[in-house]
Design a protein around this motif. Sequence first.
Motif, PDB file in Angstrom:
ATOM      1  N   LYS A 176      11.057 -11.002  10.001  1.00 10.00           N
ATOM      2  CA  LYS A 176      10.285 -11.356   8.797  1.00 10.00           C
ATOM      3  C   LYS A 176       9.236 -12.394   9.185  1.00 10.00           C
ATOM      4  O   LYS A 176       9.576 -13.500   9.608  1.00 10.00           O
ATOM      5  CB  LYS A 176      11.214 -11.897   7.717  1.00 10.00           C
ATOM      6  N   MET A 177       7.954 -12.028   9.062  1.00  8.71           N
ATOM      7  CA  MET A 177       6.853 -12.872   9.547  1.00  8.71           C
ATOM      8  C   MET A 177       6.103 -13.593   8.426  1.00  8.71           C
ATOM      9  O   MET A 177       5.549 -14.661   8.622  1.00  8.71           O
ATOM     10  CB  MET A 177       5.835 -12.005  10.302  1.00  8.71           C
ATOM     11  N   ALA A 178       6.022 -12.939   7.262  1.00  9.95           N
ATOM     12  CA  ALA A 178       5.209 -13.463   6.159  1.00  9.95           C
ATOM     13  C   ALA A 178       5.498 -12.604   4.940  1.00  9.95           C
ATOM     14  O   ALA A 178       6.236 -11.610   5.023  1.00  9.95           O
ATOM     15  CB  ALA A 178       3.725 -13.372   6.526  1.00  9.95           C
ATOM     16  N   HIS A 179       4.953 -12.986   3.806  1.00 10.65           N
ATOM     17  CA  HIS A 179       4.983 -12.100   2.637  1.00 10.65           C
ATOM     18  C   HIS A 179       3.723 -12.368   1.843  1.00 10.65           C
ATOM     19  O   HIS A 179       3.027 -13.358   2.079  1.00 10.65           O
ATOM     20  CB  HIS A 179       6.233 -12.334   1.785  1.00 10.65           C
ATOM     21  N   PHE A 180       3.411 -11.469   0.912  1.00 11.68           N
ATOM     22  CA  PHE A 180       2.381 -11.816  -0.067  1.00 11.68           C
ATOM     23  C   PHE A 180       2.855 -11.450  -1.460  1.00 11.68           C
ATOM     24  O   PHE A 180       3.710 -10.584  -1.632  1.00 11.68           O
ATOM     25  CB  PHE A 180       1.016 -11.202   0.269  1.00 11.68           C
ATOM     26  N   ASN A 181       2.306 -12.185  -2.435  1.00 12.65           N
ATOM     27  CA  ASN A 181       2.594 -11.924  -3.839  1.00 12.65           C
ATOM     28  C   ASN A 181       1.339 -11.418  -4.513  1.00 12.65           C
ATOM     29  O   ASN A 181       0.227 -11.829  -4.158  1.00 12.65           O
ATOM     30  CB  ASN A 181       3.038 -13.209  -4.548  1.00 12.65           C
ATOM     31  N   ARG A 182       1.516 -10.526  -5.458  1.00 18.54           N
ATOM     32  CA  ARG A 182       0.409 -10.121  -6.313  1.00 18.54           C
ATOM     33  C   ARG A 182       0.862 -10.333  -7.757  1.00 18.54           C
ATOM     34  O   ARG A 182       1.945  -9.890  -8.131  1.00 18.54           O
ATOM     35  CB  ARG A 182       0.063  -8.657  -6.057  1.00 18.54           C
ATOM     36  N   LEU A 183       0.073 -11.024  -8.540  1.00 20.14           N
ATOM     37  CA  LEU A 183       0.458 -11.341  -9.920  1.00 20.14           C
ATOM     38  C   LEU A 183      -0.198 -10.385 -10.903  1.00 20.14           C
ATOM     39  O   LEU A 183      -1.299  -9.879 -10.641  1.00 20.14           O
ATOM     40  CB  LEU A 183       0.048 -12.774 -10.274  1.00 20.14           C
TER      41      LEU A 183
END
Length: 376
Positions: A347-354
Motif C-alpha cells: 500500500k503506497m498511497a490513496h486518493f479520495n474523491r468527494l
Amino acid sequence: MTALPPGATIGIIGGGQLGRMSAMAAARLGYLTHIFSPEPGSPASQVAAKTTVAPYTDHDALRRFADAVDVITFEFENLPAESLDLLSSLKPVRPGAKILRISQDRLLEKQFLNDIGIATAPWEPVHDAAALAGTVPRLGLPVILKTTRLGYDGKGQKFCRTEADCAEAFATLEPKPLVLEGFVDFHSEISVIAARGEDGKISAFDPVENRHKHHILDLTLAPAPLPLETLAEATAMARKIAESLELVGLLAVEMFVTSTGTLLVNEIAPRPHNSGHWTLDACAASQFEMHIRAVAGLPLPPATRHSDAVMKNLIGPEDMATWPAILATPGLIPHHYGKAEARPGRKMAHFNRLFPRGSLPGEFGIEAALKLKAIG
Ligand code: AMP
C-alpha cells in the motif's frame, strides 16, 4: 488520566501509514509523537518528532520509549504479549492490553463476539488433522481455513472447495491451531469505525462498503449503498462491541452483508483502518483525529460526514505509475505514504474523491469519477 495538554508526547507502536496519518493528526492538536518501529525511515517516523528503531521484543528499548512518552497507542496491534505487558506496567496503553489480546487471536475474537450476542460466520477451532475431518461436514463445504494470528490482506488463509483442499491447507498453514470458517456468500463487505472516549461517549462514522482486489482493499464507498435499517444495525453492533470491550481509542469492525441482509462480523481491529481513510477529507474530524483525541483523553466530536466519498487505494508499482495522472486530475485528493519502494502488493498511497452529501454515484458513475486525466 487527565486530558493531555498540547506539547505532550504520544507514543505510537508501529511505523506504517496508519501511524503516519495518526502522527499528522496529533500534530494538528499540538502533540508530539514518538514512533517505535523496527524499520528505519518508516512512513510514520518521517512526520514524527522522535523514533526508536528497535525490534518489538527489545525490552530495554521499549522501557526507554515508555519513559519518554505520556501515553502509548498502536497502529500495529500484533505486539508480543510480554512486550505489551511491559509497556502496560510503565504507562497508560490505549486501547488496553485486553482488547489487543482479543483482536490478535481469531479464536478469542470470535468467542468474544458470539458471547456478547454478535453473529459471525459459523466457525470451529481445529487443533489437529483428525479434528479437521470431523469439523468440515459440520460447517459444510466450501470453507475457509485461517491461522488464528498475524493474518492480513488474505494472508494466512485458504479457501477450500473439497476435503482434499482442506487437508492440504491444514498441512501448510502455520502456526496451529487454525480456525475453520463456513464460507459466507456475501452481498457486500462493509465496515464501521467507532471511537470511544474516556468518558464512555462513542462517535461512530457511517458504515462504508469495501471492495477488494486480490484480497487487498481497492475501493471504499461512503456511505455504503444499503437500506437505512441495515446501516443502523451495523452501527449499533460496532457500538456494542466498543462498549463491551470498554474501549478507549478507535475500533474498526468489518462485516459481511448476506444476500438476505443479515450482518456477520468478520474481524475487529483496535486502531485506525484502511477503510476509514475517506474520513480524512469527508469529515470535519477524521478517524486519525478521533483516535488521537480518544487516546489523549480529549472530548470526541460527532463523526459527522459532510460529503459522500470514494477512497481508492494505490497498490504497488502499477498503481504508482499513475501518480502523475492522479496529481493532474481535478477533484482527486492525494495522500502519499512516503515509502521509498513500490513493491507489488504494497500500500503506497490513496486518493479520495468527494461528492455532495447524498449524491454518491452508482456503479457507472463511480467508474467515471475515478477516471484519470490523460497526460504526457
Ligand atoms: P480476513 O483476513 O478474515 O479479513 O479475510 C480477508 C477477506 O477474505 C475478507 O475481506 C473476505 O473477502 C474474504 N473472507 C474471509 N472470510 C470469509 C468467509 N468466512 N466467507 C467468505 N469470504 C471470506
